[in-house]
Design a protein around this motif. Structure first.
Motif, PDB file in Angstrom:
ATOM      1  N   ILE A  99       0.832  -1.207   0.000  1.00  0.00           N
ATOM      2  CA  ILE A  99       0.000   0.000   0.000  1.00  0.00           C
ATOM      3  C   ILE A  99       0.866   1.255   0.000  1.00  0.00           C
ATOM      4  O   ILE A  99       0.536   2.257  -0.654  1.00  0.00           O
ATOM      5  CB  ILE A  99      -0.958  -0.015   1.201  1.00  0.00           C
ATOM      6  N   ALA A 100       1.988   1.214   0.715  1.00  0.00           N
ATOM      7  CA  ALA A 100       2.872   2.386   0.781  1.00  0.00           C
ATOM      8  C   ALA A 100       3.438   2.742  -0.586  1.00  0.00           C
ATOM      9  O   ALA A 100       3.731   3.918  -0.857  1.00  0.00           O
ATOM     10  CB  ALA A 100       4.010   2.125   1.771  1.00  0.00           C
ATOM     11  N   LEU A 101       3.587   1.750  -1.467  1.00  0.00           N
ATOM     12  CA  LEU A 101       4.147   1.998  -2.799  1.00  0.00           C
ATOM     13  C   LEU A 101       3.120   2.519  -3.796  1.00  0.00           C
ATOM     14  O   LEU A 101       3.498   3.075  -4.839  1.00  0.00           O
ATOM     15  CB  LEU A 101       4.759   0.709  -3.353  1.00  0.00           C
ATOM     16  N   LEU A 102       1.839   2.337  -3.513  1.00  0.00           N
ATOM     17  CA  LEU A 102       0.813   2.663  -4.499  1.00  0.00           C
ATOM     18  C   LEU A 102       0.783   4.141  -4.896  1.00  0.00           C
ATOM     19  O   LEU A 102       0.739   4.451  -6.102  1.00  0.00           O
ATOM     20  CB  LEU A 102      -0.563   2.224  -3.977  1.00  0.00           C
ATOM     21  N   PRO A 103       0.788   5.110  -3.960  1.00  0.00           N
ATOM     22  CA  PRO A 103       0.774   6.521  -4.398  1.00  0.00           C
ATOM     23  C   PRO A 103       1.995   6.887  -5.244  1.00  0.00           C
ATOM     24  O   PRO A 103       1.872   7.640  -6.218  1.00  0.00           O
ATOM     25  CB  PRO A 103       0.753   7.301  -3.080  1.00  0.00           C
ATOM     26  N   TYR A 104       3.156   6.359  -4.877  1.00  0.00           N
ATOM     27  CA  TYR A 104       4.369   6.631  -5.644  1.00  0.00           C
ATOM     28  C   TYR A 104       4.259   6.059  -7.053  1.00  0.00           C
ATOM     29  O   TYR A 104       4.584   6.744  -8.046  1.00  0.00           O
ATOM     30  CB  TYR A 104       5.566   6.028  -4.913  1.00  0.00           C
ATOM     31  N   ALA A 105       3.779   4.813  -7.160  1.00  0.00           N
ATOM     32  CA  ALA A 105       3.629   4.196  -8.476  1.00  0.00           C
ATOM     33  C   ALA A 105       2.575   4.922  -9.304  1.00  0.00           C
ATOM     34  O   ALA A 105       2.739   5.094 -10.524  1.00  0.00           O
ATOM     35  CB  ALA A 105       3.257   2.718  -8.313  1.00  0.00           C
ATOM     36  N   TRP A 106       1.497   5.363  -8.662  1.00  0.00           N
ATOM     37  CA  TRP A 106       0.455   6.103  -9.388  1.00  0.00           C
ATOM     38  C   TRP A 106       1.006   7.422  -9.929  1.00  0.00           C
ATOM     39  O   TRP A 106       0.755   7.787 -11.078  1.00  0.00           O
ATOM     40  CB  TRP A 106      -0.716   6.377  -8.460  1.00  0.00           C
ATOM     41  N   MET A 107       1.769   8.140  -9.126  1.00  0.00           N
ATOM     42  CA  MET A 107       2.329   9.413  -9.551  1.00  0.00           C
ATOM     43  C   MET A 107       3.265   9.230 -10.741  1.00  0.00           C
ATOM     44  O   MET A 107       3.175   9.962 -11.743  1.00  0.00           O
ATOM     45  CB  MET A 107       3.072  10.064  -8.382  1.00  0.00           C
ATOM     46  N   LYS A 108       4.142   8.255 -10.651  1.00  0.00           N
ATOM     47  CA  LYS A 108       5.095   8.013 -11.730  1.00  0.00           C
ATOM     48  C   LYS A 108       4.396   7.543 -13.011  1.00  0.00           C
ATOM     49  O   LYS A 108       4.788   7.929 -14.125  1.00  0.00           O
ATOM     50  CB  LYS A 108       6.124   6.975 -11.281  1.00  0.00           C
ATOM     51  N   THR A 109       3.372   6.717 -12.859  1.00  0.00           N
ATOM     52  CA  THR A 109       2.628   6.250 -14.024  1.00  0.00           C
ATOM     53  C   THR A 109       1.875   7.395 -14.682  1.00  0.00           C
ATOM     54  O   THR A 109       1.784   7.470 -15.920  1.00  0.00           O
ATOM     55  CB  THR A 109       1.655   5.137 -13.615  1.00  0.00           C
ATOM     56  N   LEU A 110       1.347   8.277 -13.875  1.00  0.00           N
ATOM     57  CA  LEU A 110       0.631   9.436 -14.412  1.00  0.00           C
ATOM     58  C   LEU A 110       1.555  10.288 -15.270  1.00  0.00           C
ATOM     59  O   LEU A 110       1.182  10.717 -16.368  1.00  0.00           O
ATOM     60  CB  LEU A 110       0.048  10.263 -13.269  1.00  0.00           C
ATOM     61  N   TRP A 111       2.765  10.521 -14.795  1.00  0.00           N
ATOM     62  CA  TRP A 111       3.727  11.286 -15.585  1.00  0.00           C
ATOM     63  C   TRP A 111       4.126  10.536 -16.859  1.00  0.00           C
ATOM     64  O   TRP A 111       4.246  11.127 -17.933  1.00  0.00           O
ATOM     65  CB  TRP A 111       4.962  11.584 -14.747  1.00  0.00           C
ATOM     66  N   ALA A 112       4.356   9.225 -16.727  1.00  0.00           N
ATOM     67  CA  ALA A 112       4.820   8.441 -17.882  1.00  0.00           C
ATOM     68  C   ALA A 112       3.771   8.375 -18.979  1.00  0.00           C
ATOM     69  O   ALA A 112       4.113   8.254 -20.165  1.00  0.00           O
ATOM     70  CB  ALA A 112       5.201   7.035 -17.438  1.00  0.00           C
TER      71      ALA A 112
ATOM     72  N   HIS B  50       8.854   6.686 -22.676  1.00  0.00           N
ATOM     73  CA  HIS B  50       8.106   7.025 -23.888  1.00  0.00           C
ATOM     74  C   HIS B  50       6.955   6.052 -24.126  1.00  0.00           C
ATOM     75  O   HIS B  50       5.904   6.430 -24.667  1.00  0.00           O
ATOM     76  CB  HIS B  50       9.052   7.020 -25.086  1.00  0.00           C
ATOM     77  N   LEU B  51       7.140   4.797 -23.701  1.00  0.00           N
ATOM     78  CA  LEU B  51       6.097   3.787 -23.855  1.00  0.00           C
ATOM     79  C   LEU B  51       5.071   3.850 -22.730  1.00  0.00           C
ATOM     80  O   LEU B  51       4.127   3.044 -22.720  1.00  0.00           O
ATOM     81  CB  LEU B  51       6.719   2.393 -23.903  1.00  0.00           C
ATOM     82  N   GLY B  52       5.254   4.766 -21.794  1.00  0.00           N
ATOM     83  CA  GLY B  52       4.315   4.884 -20.679  1.00  0.00           C
ATOM     84  C   GLY B  52       4.625   3.993 -19.501  1.00  0.00           C
ATOM     85  O   GLY B  52       3.767   3.789 -18.635  1.00  0.00           O
ATOM     86  N   LEU B  53       5.857   3.458 -19.455  1.00  0.00           N
ATOM     87  CA  LEU B  53       6.277   2.586 -18.358  1.00  0.00           C
ATOM     88  C   LEU B  53       7.471   3.214 -17.659  1.00  0.00           C
ATOM     89  O   LEU B  53       8.598   3.122 -18.146  1.00  0.00           O
ATOM     90  CB  LEU B  53       6.648   1.192 -18.878  1.00  0.00           C
ATOM     91  N   ASP B  54       7.218   3.873 -16.550  1.00  0.00           N
ATOM     92  CA  ASP B  54       8.331   4.450 -15.807  1.00  0.00           C
ATOM     93  C   ASP B  54       9.127   3.324 -15.151  1.00  0.00           C
ATOM     94  O   ASP B  54       8.547   2.456 -14.482  1.00  0.00           O
ATOM     95  CB  ASP B  54       7.809   5.411 -14.738  1.00  0.00           C
ATOM     96  N   PRO B  55      10.447   3.283 -15.311  1.00  0.00           N
ATOM     97  CA  PRO B  55      11.236   2.195 -14.718  1.00  0.00           C
ATOM     98  C   PRO B  55      11.090   2.077 -13.215  1.00  0.00           C
ATOM     99  O   PRO B  55      11.130   0.973 -12.667  1.00  0.00           O
ATOM    100  CB  PRO B  55      12.673   2.564 -15.123  1.00  0.00           C
ATOM    101  N   THR B  56      10.905   3.212 -12.527  1.00  0.00           N
ATOM    102  CA  THR B  56      10.755   3.129 -11.073  1.00  0.00           C
ATOM    103  C   THR B  56       9.468   2.402 -10.682  1.00  0.00           C
ATOM    104  O   THR B  56       9.398   1.780  -9.621  1.00  0.00           O
ATOM    105  CB  THR B  56      10.767   4.532 -10.454  1.00  0.00           C
TER     106      THR B  56
END
Length: 272
Positions: free
Chosen positions: A100-113, A144-150
């Protein structure tokens, strides 16, 4: 790292120190791996760290930390703590918390990607900043493909958490799970805790945070909170899950019965 390991061995053999000293040395060894995770992530993404000697030193520190942890746990087992940590419910709660702690971070990075905007920064800004910071072609291509490595690394971290707590992971050699767990926990947990302290002081108005690449300091503070909370939460969960995995595997090793013992048991069954 070799000096830390040698000091721990001397303390244990001469018995002029307590187990707490060995655990303190173990903590110092773990902290010596600071930055190794970032170096490994750079290598995976196709970019070599600038200082290779520091990378080698951190890698040796990680190996030494794992060896010292194994030595200390075997020589001075913390029985009460081990039994408590070995509780499968405790480990699974930690895995849920870390995920759960990783979800906001992953959402933010995915939104940018995927081209979205957050905290005053657009996906194009993120790609431009990554390129100016020397990101590898693989890193930029994934963005560029919408997949942030982080985000991919976050998914791998969540998978590692659940591999530590689920029963089927016992078929995997322990070191394949404990080594990345030690590196991840030793890097992310201190970084996250220090970051939480810093961002808390900024939120209280004691310190100021520079805007950096963001339009305003408030945007940078928001992103900082998301990042440090993810790192601290995941690092703490990884620490608990790894300790539980170590405790269970140490207390209940999976061993095949020897042929002699099997034959002996069979003979007893026939005689009865």
């Amino acid at each position: 790292m070799l000096g830390i390991t040698a000091a721990g061995t001397v303390i244990s053999r001469r018995r002029f120190g307590k187990r707490s000293w060995l655990w303190i040395l173990t903590g110092v060894a773990v902290l010596s791996t600071w930055g190794l995770l970032q170096d490994l992530l750079m290598i995976v993404s196709g970019q070599l760290p600038e200082d290779l000697w520091t990378l080698v030193a951190r890698a040796f520190s990680a190996v030494g930390a794992v060896l010292l942890t194994m030595f200390t746990a075997r020589r001075f087992p913390a029985r009460g703590l081990s039994l408590s940590a070995a509780n499968p419910y405790t480990a699974r709660i930690a895995a849920v918390f870390g995920t759960i702690a990783l979800l906001p971070y992953a959402w933010m990075k995915t939104l940018w990607a995927t081209g979205g905007s957050f905290a005053g920064r657009s996906g194009e800004d993120v790609a431009r900043i990554s390129a100016s910071n020397g990101a590898s072609d693989v890193w930029l291509r994934l963005q560029h493909l919408g997949l942030d490595p982080t985000v991919l690394f976050s998914c791998a971290g969540a998978l590692l958490l659940w591999m530590l707590v689920l029963p089927w992971s016992r078929v995997i050699p322990r070191w394949l799970l404990l080594v990345p767990s030690a590196v991840g926990a030793g890097t992310l947990l201190p970084y996250g805790l220090i970051g939480i302290g810093y961002t808390a002081l900024v939120s209280a108005g004691v310190l100021a945070i520079p805007a950096g690449d963001f339009p305003a300091p408030q945007d940078a503070l928001l992103v900082a909170w998301i990042g440090v909370t993810a790192f601290a939460g995941f690092g703490a969960a990884l620490t608990v899950a790894a300790w539980a995995f170590w405790s269970r595997s140490t207390q209940n090793p999976r061993r095949r019965p020897s042929p002699d013992r099997t034959q002996h048991d069979h003979t007893q069954e026939v005689s009865t």
